[in-house]
Design an enzyme around this catalytic site. Structure first.
Site, PDB file in Angstrom:
ATOM      1  N   ASP A 174       0.850  -1.197   0.000  1.00  4.91           N
ATOM      2  CA  ASP A 174       0.000   0.000   0.000  1.00  4.91           C
ATOM      3  C   ASP A 174       0.884   1.244   0.000  1.00  4.91           C
ATOM      4  O   ASP A 174       2.034   1.209   0.429  1.00  4.91           O
ATOM      5  CB  ASP A 174      -0.967  -0.007   1.180  1.00  4.91           C
ATOM      6  CG  ASP A 174      -0.360  -0.579   2.459  1.00  4.91           C
ATOM      7  OD1 ASP A 174       0.874  -0.746   2.526  1.00  4.91           O
ATOM      8  OD2 ASP A 174      -1.124  -0.852   3.399  1.00  4.91           O
TER       9      ASP A 174
ATOM     10  N   GLU B 284      -5.684   3.247   3.819  1.00  2.00           N
ATOM     11  CA  GLU B 284      -6.125   3.859   5.075  1.00  2.00           C
ATOM     12  C   GLU B 284      -7.620   4.165   5.088  1.00  2.00           C
ATOM     13  O   GLU B 284      -8.226   4.221   6.155  1.00  2.00           O
ATOM     14  CB  GLU B 284      -5.329   5.143   5.348  1.00  2.00           C
ATOM     15  CG  GLU B 284      -3.838   4.924   5.580  1.00  2.00           C
ATOM     16  CD  GLU B 284      -3.530   4.197   6.878  1.00  2.00           C
ATOM     17  OE1 GLU B 284      -4.457   3.959   7.667  1.00  2.00           O
ATOM     18  OE2 GLU B 284      -2.350   3.861   7.096  1.00  2.00           O
TER      19      GLU B 284
END
Length: 413
Positions: free
Chosen positions: A82, A143
């Site tokens: 990520d 997130e």
């Protein structure tokens, strides 16, 4: 006896360009980007993948990057990192601290991208040692819980092929040099809930003419603390955190509404539903007791699924990590309360292994107060802390974990 995967992994990572990878990490850390704004990070990763010989696509799911290296017959292995940062003001004092006000890589995603770039380059350079297809994914918006699903919806697998197995890892606090694995549940589900309390605003000198939503919200926040302590069985694991409460504009104005945002962490759908029902009931009850003119609005926001490793796949990867890093380096911590959207890439059926990499500098860990692991973990900077600063010594090992994990699942020649 060392397995072929471990042997080849050690060979391919024996001469990693560690100073260059450390520079990459410092650069990414200095230039953090929020969810779905990871343009610079994505371009940096895409450039490295292209240079290593991958077929690369940018803009997948918004700002995602995908690179594929087809290397003969064999399994299709997806390796993911990520890329997004957090709205946190950095307070590490590092010479390469964030240059962007109010934004920081406080969760280690800059390290994840560095690990992925290094592993992709090492595996591409040693492609004569393995067969199969390597699909490398730089994922945006972890997130917010949206990035993985966005990439899949944007045709990630239609364009590059459906993988046979997925791999991912995450930087966490703990003495650098451990690679924790759990054969089943490793990360919990997460659910964000937004609550709007409707009152009746007015002048602070005449509270009797108003219905004060601030007072109601205060009661609500307090009462919510009983959901876990009084409604969830002691044998279950659950967390309820009120992370934001907003109301009003001036000291002498009673506002018309108050907003509360909370987060639930659960390890079963039954517990999640019970907590949601309790939140709704308490919100409605407190607003009724206060005489609010309207019922509260309770909205489910971002959600993250449970991360449940395929036991066989995780055992295979854990075994090769034990060979590469040595005895005692691959503990089983059991499930943690953190959450991930990584399972969205699995489409409910693709097996995966997801593990942790401890990154606390040795001197920080040794100086932390406490004698036990939990005591020290509570004392060192955690993910999402403005002081979170992984040790640069973890750059090379984090590349090695991905290389060895991928080779354990590809066809080693």
């Amino acid at each position: 006896m060392t397995s072929p995967a471990a042997r080849v992994a050690l060979e391919l990572t024996a001469d990693l360009p560690v100073p260059e990878l450390e520079d990459l990490y410092r650069d990414l850390h200095r230039h953090p980007e929020l969810s779905l704004r990871e343009h610079r990070t994505a371009a940096t990763l895409a450039g490295r993948l292209t240079g290593a010989g991958f077929e690369v696509a940018e803009g997948v799911g918004g700002t995602g990057v995908a690179g594929v290296l087809r290397n003969g017959d064999g399994p299709v292995v997806l390796v993911r990192a990520d890329m997004d940062a957090l709205p946190v003001t950095e307070d590490t004092g590092l010479p390469y601290a964030s240059a962007t006000d109010g934004v920081m890589h406080a969760c280690g995603h800059d390290l994840h991208v560095t690990w992925l770039a290094g592993a992709a380059q090492a595996l591409a350079a040693g492609r004569e040692t393995w067969n199969g297809t390597l699909l490398v994914v730089g994922q945006p918006a972890e997130e917010t819980g949206r990035g993985a699903a966005r990439m899949v919806a944007d045709g990630l697998y239609e364009r590059f092929g459906r993988p046979d197995v997925l791999l991912g890892q995450h930087a966490v606090p703990g003495p650098a040099g451990l690679y924790p694995h759990a054969p089943g549940l490793i990360m919990s589900a997460s659910t964000d809930v937004d609550i709007v309390v409707h009152g009746r605003g007015g002048h602070g000198s005449r509270p009797e003419a108003t219905v004060d939503p601030v007072v109601t919200a205060a009661y609500l926040v307090t009462r919510l603390q009983t959901v876990v302590s009084r409604e969830i069985a002691a044998g279950e694991s659950a967390v309820l955190t009120v992370g934001r409460i907003e109301a009003g504009s001036r000291p002498n104005i009673i506002p018309a509404e108050a907003r509360i945002a909370l987060n639930l962490r659960t390890r079963s759908e039954a517990v999640r539903q019970r907590m949601l029902a309790a939140v709704r009931r308490i919100a409605h009850g407190e607003c009724l007791a206060a005489g609010c003119p309207r019922e509260p609005e309770v909205t489910i926001a971002a959600t993250f699924p449970m991360t449940v490793n395929d036991a066989g796949t995780d055992a295979t990867v854990a075994a090769v990590h034990g060979e590469v890093f040595g005895a005692g380096t691959v503990p089983d911590p059991g499930p943690v309360m953190g959450s991930e959207d990584f399972p969205e890439l699995a489409l409910g059926s693709i097996p995966y292994a997801y593990w942790l990499v401890t990154t606390t500098p040795a001197e920080v860990w040794e100086q932390a107060p406490g004698d036990t692991l939990p005591e020290k973990l509570a004392a060192v900077p955690s993910n999402h802390s403005p002081h979170f600063a992984p040790d640069l010594s973890t750059v090379a090992p984090g590349v090695r974990t991905l290389v060895s994990g991928a080779l354990a699942l590809l066809s080693v020649t």
